[in-house]
Scaffold this motif. Structure first.
Motif, short mmCIF file in Angstrom:
data_model
loop_
_atom_site.label_atom_id
_atom_site.label_comp_id
_atom_site.label_asym_id
_atom_site.label_seq_id
_atom_site.Cartn_x
_atom_site.Cartn_y
_atom_site.Cartn_z
N THR A 56 0.87 -1.17 0.00
CA THR A 56 0.00 0.00 0.00
C THR A 56 0.91 1.23 0.00
O THR A 56 1.75 1.38 -0.87
CB THR A 56 -0.97 -0.04 1.18
OG1 THR A 56 -0.23 -0.16 2.40
CG2 THR A 56 -1.94 -1.20 1.06
N ASN A 57 0.75 2.12 0.96
CA ASN A 57 1.62 3.30 1.06
C ASN A 57 2.74 2.98 2.05
O ASN A 57 2.55 3.06 3.27
CB ASN A 57 0.83 4.52 1.53
CG ASN A 57 -0.16 5.01 0.49
OD1 ASN A 57 0.22 5.40 -0.61
ND2 ASN A 57 -1.45 4.98 0.83
N ARG A 75 6.87 7.06 2.09
CA ARG A 75 6.09 8.26 2.40
C ARG A 75 6.93 9.27 3.18
O ARG A 75 6.89 10.48 2.91
CB ARG A 75 4.87 7.89 3.23
CG ARG A 75 3.77 7.18 2.50
CD ARG A 75 2.65 6.81 3.45
NE ARG A 75 1.41 7.49 3.12
CZ ARG A 75 0.27 7.31 3.78
NH1 ARG A 75 0.22 6.50 4.82
NH2 ARG A 75 -0.81 7.96 3.41
N GLU A 86 1.79 10.94 6.38
CA GLU A 86 0.43 10.39 6.22
C GLU A 86 -0.36 11.10 5.13
O GLU A 86 -1.42 10.63 4.72
CB GLU A 86 -0.33 10.49 7.54
CG GLU A 86 0.22 9.62 8.65
CD GLU A 86 1.48 10.19 9.28
OE1 GLU A 86 2.20 9.44 9.97
OE2 GLU A 86 1.75 11.41 9.08
N TYR A 134 0.31 10.09 -0.82
CA TYR A 134 -0.38 8.92 -1.36
C TYR A 134 0.35 8.46 -2.61
O TYR A 134 0.31 9.11 -3.66
CB TYR A 134 -1.85 9.27 -1.65
CG TYR A 134 -2.56 9.56 -0.35
CD1 TYR A 134 -3.16 8.54 0.37
CD2 TYR A 134 -2.51 10.84 0.21
CE1 TYR A 134 -3.74 8.79 1.60
CE2 TYR A 134 -3.08 11.10 1.44
CZ TYR A 134 -3.69 10.06 2.13
OH TYR A 134 -4.24 10.30 3.37
N LEU A 135 1.07 7.35 -2.48
CA LEU A 135 1.94 6.85 -3.54
C LEU A 135 1.11 6.29 -4.69
O LEU A 135 0.14 5.57 -4.47
CB LEU A 135 2.87 5.77 -2.99
CG LEU A 135 3.72 6.20 -1.79
CD1 LEU A 135 4.46 5.00 -1.19
CD2 LEU A 135 4.72 7.28 -2.20
N THR A 136 1.52 6.63 -5.91
CA THR A 136 0.75 6.24 -7.10
C THR A 136 1.69 5.74 -8.18
O THR A 136 2.90 5.92 -8.12
CB THR A 136 -0.05 7.43 -7.66
OG1 THR A 136 0.86 8.49 -7.99
CG2 THR A 136 -1.07 7.93 -6.65
N TYR A 169 3.27 10.52 -6.59
CA TYR A 169 2.40 10.61 -5.44
C TYR A 169 1.47 11.81 -5.56
O TYR A 169 1.70 12.74 -6.35
CB TYR A 169 3.19 10.69 -4.13
CG TYR A 169 4.19 11.83 -4.02
CD1 TYR A 169 3.78 13.15 -3.81
CD2 TYR A 169 5.56 11.57 -4.07
CE1 TYR A 169 4.71 14.17 -3.69
CE2 TYR A 169 6.49 12.59 -3.95
CZ TYR A 169 6.06 13.88 -3.75
OH TYR A 169 6.98 14.90 -3.63
N GLU A 186 -7.53 7.01 0.32
CA GLU A 186 -7.21 5.60 0.56
C GLU A 186 -8.20 4.67 -0.15
O GLU A 186 -7.81 3.64 -0.72
CB GLU A 186 -7.20 5.33 2.07
CG GLU A 186 -5.99 5.94 2.78
CD GLU A 186 -6.14 5.93 4.29
OE1 GLU A 186 -7.20 5.47 4.79
OE2 GLU A 186 -5.20 6.37 4.98
N GLN A 244 -7.42 4.69 -3.94
CA GLN A 244 -6.23 3.93 -4.35
C GLN A 244 -6.56 2.47 -4.58
O GLN A 244 -6.00 1.83 -5.48
CB GLN A 244 -5.14 4.06 -3.27
CG GLN A 244 -4.43 5.40 -3.30
CD GLN A 244 -3.33 5.47 -2.27
OE1 GLN A 244 -3.58 5.42 -1.07
NE2 GLN A 244 -2.10 5.59 -2.73
N TYR A 279 -1.14 1.58 -6.16
CA TYR A 279 0.11 1.80 -5.45
C TYR A 279 1.28 1.40 -6.35
O TYR A 279 1.17 0.47 -7.15
CB TYR A 279 0.15 0.95 -4.18
CG TYR A 279 -1.05 1.12 -3.29
CD1 TYR A 279 -1.15 2.19 -2.42
CD2 TYR A 279 -2.11 0.22 -3.33
CE1 TYR A 279 -2.26 2.35 -1.59
CE2 TYR A 279 -3.22 0.36 -2.52
CZ TYR A 279 -3.29 1.43 -1.66
OH TYR A 279 -4.39 1.59 -0.85
N GLN A 332 8.87 1.28 -4.44
CA GLN A 332 8.64 1.79 -3.08
C GLN A 332 9.89 1.60 -2.22
O GLN A 332 10.27 2.50 -1.46
CB GLN A 332 7.44 1.09 -2.44
CG GLN A 332 6.11 1.46 -3.08
CD GLN A 332 4.97 1.40 -2.08
OE1 GLN A 332 5.12 1.81 -0.94
NE2 GLN A 332 3.83 0.91 -2.53
#
Length: 407
Positions: A85-86, A91, A109, A112-114, A267, A285, A288, A295, A301
């Motif tokens: 996820t993230n 992050r 927080e 939001y990683l994309t 992100y 969230e 995503q 993600y 990541q």
């Protein structure tokens, strides 16, 4: 006559109306044609051409980038390639990097990683706008805003920039706002113009959106496309709209910083000043997951904390910019000096920019016509061509402008 045992079937279109609308967008159709059936599409892999079209690399990747991926590819436990996820470390690294760049204390927080900047923009639009809402952006644009907006069921509203300064035209933006306006997209450093919008302009834009939001009775959000916020020249200080307008969603892509667009990681970030962040976090969230588990892959990541420590050689891009501006200006081309991004946006010597790009193509020099950016009369040069391409291209640029003058 209908057979009572086989009632007539009411036919409908094979595809959804929204998908058909995306497929019919002129700039998207033109881009697909340019990449497949044009002279460039047929010759794009020829080794002798000078390719100034897309922001693709034309020299080998930096060893530091390759080493980072190689190190993080080696599994350290049995969950190394499990669902991600993230990631907390990714992050935290992204938030710290943004804080250094903008001097704004982003929280991990709120990152939001994309899978790249495309997805971050799409997620931002879906988070704050409903089908039928309007999204304002300026021309010339990145040519995929309209497809992303249309796919979300939103309505694109286009305004022109100031042709003298390449700045946002705040008067035009104000005039374009209606009760259905929900988002304004800003892209700085800009693709294709290379303009970095100054703080004075961003402050006025923030004030404009506050007044318009109050008048509409609902918040107008700003989506800040900052794919090039590390690609700046001449020591220019980049400023983000997030510094001045709390209702800003910031979209970023590492594909530009490392000139690796095939490794999709980016992100969407919320500034610490944004009200109702708790509710927005829940929405993002959920998106995503529902948008297709968008993600980034595990490898990217893991690598991201190291990738935040370096970028491509911006000084080399600046030297390439200066070399081309000097030579093209001497030939008679008209262009602004970009402050950032990968590009030169050049006035076409003839009104038909598509025809002029074909004159260049006949001399093995390939650029993108301004028509792709809904701005005829210009063409775009990507500075990601290598130095050898730049030198080989100069005679082609000179011959094409001479031909355009009837020489």
């Amino acid at each position: 006559m209908a057979d009572n045992n086989h009632p007539r079937v009411v036919t409908r279109a094979k595809f959804s109306a929204r998908a058909a609308a995306v497929a019919a967008i002129p700039s998207l159709r033109m881009l697909n044609s340019y990449l497949s059936t044009s002279t460039y599409g047929l010759r794009r892999n020829d080794p002798g051409i000078c390719d100034f079209t897309l922001g693709n690399p034309h020299q080998m990747p930096p060893e530091a980038y390759v080493d980072t991926l190689r190190r993080n590819l080696t599994p350290q436990n049995d969950q190394w390639f499990a669902y991600k996820t993230n990631g907390a470390e990714a992050r935290a690294a992204a938030a710290a990097s943004l804080e250094r760049l903008l001097e704004v204390p982003f929280e991990p927080e709120d990152i939001y990683l994309t899978t790249g900047g495309f997805t971050a923009i799409a997620m931002a639009l879906k988070a704050v706008a409903d089908p039928g809402d309007e999204v304002i952006y300026s021309l010339p644009p990145w040519f995929l805003y309209e497809p992303i907006i249309t796919e979300a069921g939103l309505v694109p509203v286009k305004v022109r920039i100031n042709p003298e300064t390449f700045d946002l035209d705040l008067t035009a933006i104000t005039a374009a706002i209606t009760p259905r306006t929900r988002v304004v997209i800003v892209n700085s450093p800009n693709n294709p113009t290379g303009r970095i919008y100054p703080p004075t302009l961003l402050v006025k834009l923030a004030a404009l959106l506050e007044v318009a939001s109050a008048g509409n009775g609902h918040r107008i959000y700003l989506v800040s496309d900052e794919a090039y916020n590390r690609i700046v020249f001449d020591g220019t200080r980049f400023h983000s709209p997030a510094e001045y307008y709390p209702y800003t969603l910031l979209a970023y892509s590492f594909g530009k910083t490392h000139l690796a667009p095939g490794q999709r990681v980016g992100y969407l970030a919320l500034p610490p000043t944004m009200p109702d962040r708790a509710e927005m976090r829940e929405v993002l969230e959920a998106l995503q997951i529902s948008l297709g588990w968008i993600y980034p892959n595990a490898l990217l990541q893991y690598a991201l904390p190291e990738l935040e420590r370096f970028s491509i050689d911006v000084a080399q891009l600046q030297r390439r910019r200066d070399r081309l501006i000097e030579e093209l200006t001497a030939m008679g081309y008209l262009l602004h000096r970009p402050e950032g991004s990968f590009y030169l946006f050049v006035n076409s010597p003839i009104p038909d920019d598509v025809a002029f790009t074909e004159m260049l193509a006949s001399r093995d020099v390939f650029v993108l016509p301004g028509a792709l950016f809904e701005t005829p009369g210009f063409f775009r040069i990507s500075l990601t061509a290598n130095d050898q391409m730049v030198e080989r291209s100069l005679s082609g640029f000179a011959a094409a402008i001479t031909e355009s003058r009837g020489g």
